[in-house]
Scaffold this motif. Structure first.
Motif, PDB file in Angstrom:
ATOM      1  N   LEU A  28       0.845  -1.191   0.000  1.00 20.60           N
ATOM      2  CA  LEU A  28       0.000   0.000   0.000  1.00 20.60           C
ATOM      3  C   LEU A  28       0.884   1.246   0.000  1.00 20.60           C
ATOM      4  O   LEU A  28       1.824   1.349   0.797  1.00 20.60           O
ATOM      5  N   PRO A  29       0.622   2.193  -0.909  1.00 17.67           N
ATOM      6  CA  PRO A  29       1.446   3.412  -0.935  1.00 17.67           C
ATOM      7  C   PRO A  29       1.421   4.137   0.412  1.00 17.67           C
ATOM      8  O   PRO A  29       0.396   4.172   1.097  1.00 17.67           O
ATOM      9  N   ASP A  30       2.546   4.706   0.796  1.00 18.81           N
ATOM     10  CA  ASP A  30       2.652   5.386   2.095  1.00 18.81           C
ATOM     11  C   ASP A  30       1.645   6.513   2.236  1.00 18.81           C
ATOM     12  O   ASP A  30       1.101   6.739   3.313  1.00 18.81           O
ATOM     13  N   VAL A  31       1.371   7.204   1.156  1.00 18.63           N
ATOM     14  CA  VAL A  31       0.462   8.345   1.233  1.00 18.63           C
ATOM     15  C   VAL A  31      -0.953   7.897   1.584  1.00 18.63           C
ATOM     16  O   VAL A  31      -1.717   8.627   2.198  1.00 18.63           O
ATOM     17  N   VAL A  32      -1.295   6.622   1.229  1.00 17.56           N
ATOM     18  CA  VAL A  32      -2.601   6.065   1.575  1.00 17.56           C
ATOM     19  C   VAL A  32      -2.556   5.425   2.957  1.00 17.56           C
ATOM     20  O   VAL A  32      -3.468   5.561   3.756  1.00 17.56           O
ATOM     21  N   GLY A  33      -1.440   4.762   3.236  1.00 16.99           N
ATOM     22  CA  GLY A  33      -1.324   4.008   4.478  1.00 16.99           C
ATOM     23  C   GLY A  33      -1.325   4.863   5.718  1.00 16.99           C
ATOM     24  O   GLY A  33      -1.512   4.355   6.801  1.00 16.99           O
ATOM     25  N   THR A  34      -1.139   6.142   5.603  1.00 13.98           N
ATOM     26  CA  THR A  34      -1.136   7.002   6.795  1.00 13.98           C
ATOM     27  C   THR A  34      -2.486   7.622   7.069  1.00 13.98           C
ATOM     28  O   THR A  34      -2.635   8.362   8.025  1.00 13.98           O
ATOM     29  N   ALA A  35      -3.451   7.304   6.246  1.00 12.29           N
ATOM     30  CA  ALA A  35      -4.766   7.938   6.393  1.00 12.29           C
ATOM     31  C   ALA A  35      -5.710   7.032   7.158  1.00 12.29           C
ATOM     32  O   ALA A  35      -6.325   6.142   6.598  1.00 12.29           O
TER      33      ALA A  35
ATOM     34  N   GLU B  10      -2.386  -3.963   4.246  1.00 17.60           N
ATOM     35  CA  GLU B  10      -0.942  -3.959   4.077  1.00 17.60           C
ATOM     36  C   GLU B  10      -0.507  -4.099   2.626  1.00 17.60           C
ATOM     37  O   GLU B  10       0.619  -3.750   2.275  1.00 17.60           O
ATOM     38  N   SER B  11      -1.386  -4.603   1.758  1.00 23.08           N
ATOM     39  CA  SER B  11      -1.037  -4.716   0.343  1.00 23.08           C
ATOM     40  C   SER B  11      -2.299  -4.876  -0.483  1.00 23.08           C
ATOM     41  O   SER B  11      -3.404  -5.053   0.054  1.00 23.08           O
ATOM     42  N   VAL B  12      -2.132  -4.792  -1.799  1.00 21.72           N
ATOM     43  CA  VAL B  12      -3.259  -4.906  -2.725  1.00 21.72           C
ATOM     44  C   VAL B  12      -2.875  -5.873  -3.843  1.00 21.72           C
ATOM     45  O   VAL B  12      -1.777  -5.794  -4.406  1.00 21.72           O
TER      46      VAL B  12
ATOM     47  N   SER C 139      -7.890  -6.088  -1.421  1.00 19.86           N
ATOM     48  CA  SER C 139      -7.072  -5.511  -0.350  1.00 19.86           C
ATOM     49  C   SER C 139      -6.739  -6.583   0.677  1.00 19.86           C
ATOM     50  O   SER C 139      -7.631  -7.236   1.223  1.00 19.86           O
ATOM     51  N   VAL C 140      -5.441  -6.773   0.926  1.00 18.04           N
ATOM     52  CA  VAL C 140      -4.981  -7.779   1.882  1.00 18.04           C
ATOM     53  C   VAL C 140      -4.825  -7.117   3.244  1.00 18.04           C
ATOM     54  O   VAL C 140      -4.081  -6.135   3.391  1.00 18.04           O
ATOM     55  N   LEU C 141      -5.535  -7.658   4.240  1.00 19.04           N
ATOM     56  CA  LEU C 141      -5.529  -7.064   5.577  1.00 19.04           C
ATOM     57  C   LEU C 141      -4.441  -7.685   6.451  1.00 19.04           C
ATOM     58  O   LEU C 141      -4.071  -8.840   6.277  1.00 19.04           O
TER      59      LEU C 141
END
Length: 530
Positions: free
Chosen positions: A301-308, A315-317, A328-330
């Motif tokens: 997951l891109p950092d810009v999305v992961g911080t929201a 953790e990944s797509v 989306s993998v949780l």
């Protein structure tokens, strides 16, 4: 064989024999192992692999030497005691116990005390079996390897072992060649799994998510309701009983900040491991499938999305269908951090289980559009799961406090019960299948079937669920004895749920003469009026 684990062949060798990597024209390779203090061997070309003792599903009415069925990378593997086959005394399994999987027409696993080594032996050093005395039946011996001193290694005949213990299995050797070829293809395919990510996918509010399959213990149908826990966290719906243990149940909808809907038959509870022995059940709208996704189709997951906000739980797509399908993998650890786990433990401490549902499983089968699925009633006997076609089940009732005893009848007949004016013979299914009889308890139920035109009730330990099973996971049960082969005809192999359901042929639960005898008993006027 390529599947032979090198760690299993690193034990000390017999005196005078050496492990080699290649076979000479004048030598043959053997896998040697120990049983009851003696050393034995199988020809290497008959050994597919060596595995540690797996979890087993016991099979009723099978041969005495059968320990059960195991799931070996999606294949049903019969596992038998080689000690029993060789008329040796039983022994407890320990950390050195191994299962040697051989090609017996179809794969068959033999339990041995300890694997010693892989050895190469000059063919002239092998003496025929009829020239020596041995501690096991000479009919299953090929020969004996002498290693200079008094120590001998007895070579066992795989074909005779299979033929003498499992006559029905031996009949399928003709078809076994094609199975063996398919198995080899499967073995090669299994090597590719190292380059894939295995997931269980599900939907929540129309969106698709997934969890790593190694963190998923099983998937069960959601009950009608769960027992609520006072002052529990907002994500906790309550607890349910799962085979005698309390399972905390959380709502994935609440985790995602969505509206929580009432539990429905289509809902599934995914039981996930939090580490150690801690588990939790998570309610999903539906469970879709098991995915094997190449790693090159999985992106972090891109950092810009992961911080929201809550997106950190992803953790990944996975990019599937050329990017048209995104899953989306949780992360289990992000969803259930140590604080959340501690809170769950605190609420569960001292909480007593309650019966969460009343009555029997609801068999709503108005929708006949089953497509590529079959519908089964799943019940338990002696901790194993069995299933019978839902169309064969008339109803499910509680076991009454008392039954009308029938003198001079079959041992497995518990008695008679008056079911709304109809005399119903009741059979203890444990006894019928050769299992140990158990004490009556509140979990037991009577599953009512029609056998030979006679309405008959069968007492089971508990009724678990009404399950839809994909036809793709149904496979013929290994034919290990005549009675077992007619009764348990198929197996539902569910490795992603760590389950194996033995599918029972309802009309084989009683022989024709047994059903006829019960019919005469229930037709007596005195009993009909009872």
């Amino acid at each position: 064989m390529s599947d032979l684990d090198e760690r299993e062949t690193s034990a000390p060798e017999p005196d005078g024999l050496s492990v080699v990597e290649a076979d000479d024209a004048g030598s043959a390779d053997y896998v040697t192992f120990d049983m009851d203090g003696e050393r034995y061997a199988f020809p290497m070309d008959r050994v597919q692999e060596i595995i540690r003792m797996p979890d087993l599903v016991r099979v009723p009415l099978g041969p005495a030497s059968l320990e059960g069925l195991a799931n070996l990378r999606g294949r049903v593997l019969p596992v038998v005691s080689l000690r029993s086959c060789c008329a040796l005394a039983d022994a407890e399994h320990d950390e050195t116990t191994r299962v040697i999987v051989v090609d017996g027409g179809v794969p068959l696993g033999f339990v041995v005390d300890r694997v010693a080594s892989v050895v190469s032996v000059d063919r002239e050093a092998v003496e025929p079996a009829d020239t020596v005395q041995a501690t096991v039946n000479s009919d299953i011996l090929v020969g004996v390897i002498k290693s200079g001193g008094e120590e001998m290694t007895t070579i066992l005949d795989v074909d005779r072992l299979v033929g003498t213990q499992f006559a029905l299995l031996a009949r399928h050797r003709g078809a076994g060649d094609s199975r063996t070829a398919a198995t080899a293809a499967d073995e090669g395919a299994s090597d590719d799994l190292a380059d894939t990510l295995e997931l269980v996918s599900f939907t929540v509010d129309g969106q698709e998510y997934a969890l790593p399959i190694d963190r998923v213990q099983e998937i069960v149908q959601a009950p009608e309701e769960v027992s609520r826990i006072p002052n529990a966290g907002r994500n906790v719906l309550g607890v349910m009983d799962l085979r005698g243990r309390l399972l905390p149940v959380l709502s994935m909808r609440r985790v995602f900040g969505l509206e929580v809907t009432p539990l429905e038959p289509r809902n599934r509870i995914v039981v996930v491991s939090l580490g150690g022995e801690s588990v939790v059940g998570v309610v999903m709208d539906t469970v879709r499938e098991v995915l094997r996704v190449p790693h090159d189709l999985v992106a972090a997951l891109p950092d810009v999305v992961g911080t929201a906000g809550r997106a950190t739980e992803v953790e990944s797509v996975c990019r599937l269908d050329d990017g048209k399908r995104l899953v989306s993998v949780l992360s289990i650890d992000r969803m259930f951090d140590s604080a959340t786990q501690a809170e769950l433990a605190a609420h569960l401490d001292g909480f007593e289980a309650e019966e969460t549902t009343e009555g029997e499983p609801q068999m709503d089968i108005a929708d006949d559009g089953r497509g590529d699925e079959e519908l089964f009633v799943v019940f338990r006997l002696d901790e194993e799961e069995y299933a019978v076609d839902v169309d064969a089940v008339q109803e499910i009732i509680r076991v009454p406090e008392s039954l009308i005893r029938v003198p001079k009848t079959y041992e497995f007949v518990e008695g008679l019960v008056n079911l709304r004016g109809t005399v119903l013979p009741v059979v203890d299914l444990r006894t019928r299948l050769g299992l140990e009889r158990s004490e009556r308890d509140d979990r037991q139920r009577i599953v009512v079937l029609i056998i030979g035109g006679v309405r008959t009730g069968f007492v089971v330990d508990s009724v678990a669920e009404v399950a839809r099973v994909a036809k793709s996971v149904l496979e013929p049960a290994p034919e290990l004895s005549a009675e077992q082969a007619s009764l348990v005809t198929r197996v539902a192999n569910l490795p992603e749920q760590q389950r194996m359901l033995m599918l029972v042929q309802a009309d084989q639960l009683l022989a024709a003469e047994q059903a006829q005898a019960l019919s005469k008993v229930t037709s007596k006027p005195a009993l009909a009026a009872a």
